[in-house]
Scaffold this active site. Sequence first.
Site, PDB file in Angstrom:
ATOM      1  N   ASP A   1     -27.163   5.691 -17.299  1.00 11.70           N
ATOM      2  CA  ASP A   1     -27.706   4.414 -17.565  1.00 11.70           C
ATOM      3  C   ASP A   1     -28.837   4.219 -18.398  1.00 11.70           C
ATOM      4  OD1 ASP A   1     -25.274   3.638 -16.168  1.00 11.70           O
ATOM      5  OD2 ASP A   1     -26.115   2.138 -14.736  1.00 11.70           O
TER       6      ASP A   1
ATOM      7  N   LYS B   1     -22.886   6.398 -11.401  1.00 15.50           N
ATOM      8  CA  LYS B   1     -21.347   6.330 -11.455  1.00 15.50           C
ATOM      9  C   LYS B   1     -20.587   7.591 -11.149  1.00 15.50           C
ATOM     10  CE  LYS B   1     -22.745   2.307 -12.741  1.00 15.50           C
ATOM     11  NZ  LYS B   1     -24.294   2.737 -13.077  1.00 15.50           N
TER      12      LYS B   1
ATOM     13  N   SER C   1     -30.063  -2.898 -12.220  1.00 11.88           N
ATOM     14  CA  SER C   1     -30.396  -1.405 -12.033  1.00 11.88           C
ATOM     15  C   SER C   1     -30.750  -1.071 -10.331  1.00 11.88           C
ATOM     16  CB  SER C   1     -31.508  -0.895 -12.768  1.00 11.88           C
ATOM     17  OG  SER C   1     -32.136   0.189 -12.273  1.00 11.88           O
TER      18      SER C   1
END
Length: 560
Positions: free
Chosen positions: A64, A107, A465
């Site tokens: 990310d 993830k 986040s």
Amino acid sequence: MDPLRLGMGWTEEELEQAQILVESTFGDSHPGSAHLDTLVAQAVSGIRAAGAHPARYFTTDICDGMAQGHDGINYSLAHRDMIANMIEIHHHATTFDAGVFIASCDKALPAQLMGIGRINIPSIVITGGVMDAGDHMLTLEQIGTYSAMYRRGEISEETFRKYKHSACPSCGACSFMGTASTMQVMAEALGLMLPGTALLPATSPQLQQAAYDAGLLAAELAIKGVKARDIVTLDNFENAIMIHAAISGSTNVVMHLPAIAHEFGIRLDAQRFDEIHRNIPYILDIRPTGRWPAQFFHGTGGVPAIERALKPLLHLNAKTVTGRTMGEELERLEKSDYFQRCAESLQPYGIKPGDIIRDVKAPIKANGSIAILYGNLAPEGAVVKHSTVPKDMFCATLRARPFDCEEDAIAAIIRHDILPGDAVFIRYEGPRGSGMPEMFYTTEAISSDAELSRSIALITDGRFSGASKGPVIGHVSPEAATGGAIALVEEGDIIQIDIENRSLDIVGIDGVIESADTISLILEKRKEKWKPRPLRYTQGVLKQYCAHAVSPMLGAYMDD
């Protein structure tokens, strides 16, 4: 199949052994995955030493942090489901007797846990540990703040460059309790890891040994035939949520755990998070909410230390991958020198475990760290990390400032068009709108402004986040792309946030407070005029994901 395996150099003896899938996200993609090949090698050695045969499979994840600031972040959540799909394919196309699953980050770990639940074979997880902090205990989540300061001209380019070059001194998950670190803790809390192995220092010999031991245990599990669903039950998920409350974990877990539970055949809704958090003390003083880098978490005793603190509240009979219950494992560690050895790693820094894990009788907060809000703005729910919200924002009445994408919102914040008392809306960023990217830079722009961070809120159908701080409310459901109320908000609407009473509502129009019935009628009229936006993606992965993703409150996984 045998000739093909013989063509890879396997022997006839190896063909007869238990076959162990070694699934990792190793790749030169980011610090959380670049070192995982060393853990794969250790797991393979352990498997071979136990008389079984390993097969290495790789599905690299993205980061990310590297995807921020451009459309790459829209792929972040979608690739969670793609990794889970590849685990399903890898297993069923070849079939294995057990699996070792190795990942570090946001993830990848949820994806592997989803895949484990779906294929339901004997499974053990090894996580890639945590990186050290940089100079002066600098950690990556602070870079967003420094970026906003640099863009506002508050620090020089040279100073900003120095911070960027110091924030990530090694491999491993970022050294704060963001989504990566939180998910490592969750994997252990679910009972699928060796006790005390989550968030080990990424460069430590203990992590290498843990990977070897996991390989040994995987071979044993293959022989015993103990499958993942034999271990992980609703009790394990509730334990994980209790631990999540105690560590002030990432809000993304409210989306990931239900998706993982779904693959295990267990329904877990967001309301259960709220119920559990209300009764669990928040005790871990780790960034971004607390003071210390996550590199010190293991020195406190790691997950077992949190379990020890919450012992009267946990389901101690929950099973673990070792064959012992959580309670039995905790008793074993308490009788050993485990906690003493962990504490010794803090001594060079002059820190004691008690500096990092508070006593449950004197917690940082008494009622966990997140809340699920409902109301005419979020009939299906929204999530807020109340442990980071200033007290004077717990009950607030604000002016709506809606934006249809993150780029427009952050530009308005940077040029000081957002004022105290505003509620900044970022919509059409949910799973079906754009893949549900995180609003990291917007939240950092707000939190780095001392005045705005105490006087405005950010409300979105996107996500945040795990490093985010301040009055931010995400996962608003139903989302704008499906005609949810967040799509109907107009400039000047009056928004009321009441965290204590778990509500999020439009309470006025054009600066005038109205009755609930009047607001309902106005929203109905707006809905009649509302038209769905054209699909943002017309081909590829994001077209598939946006067409099939369920609500964030259910897990934002792909379904029919």
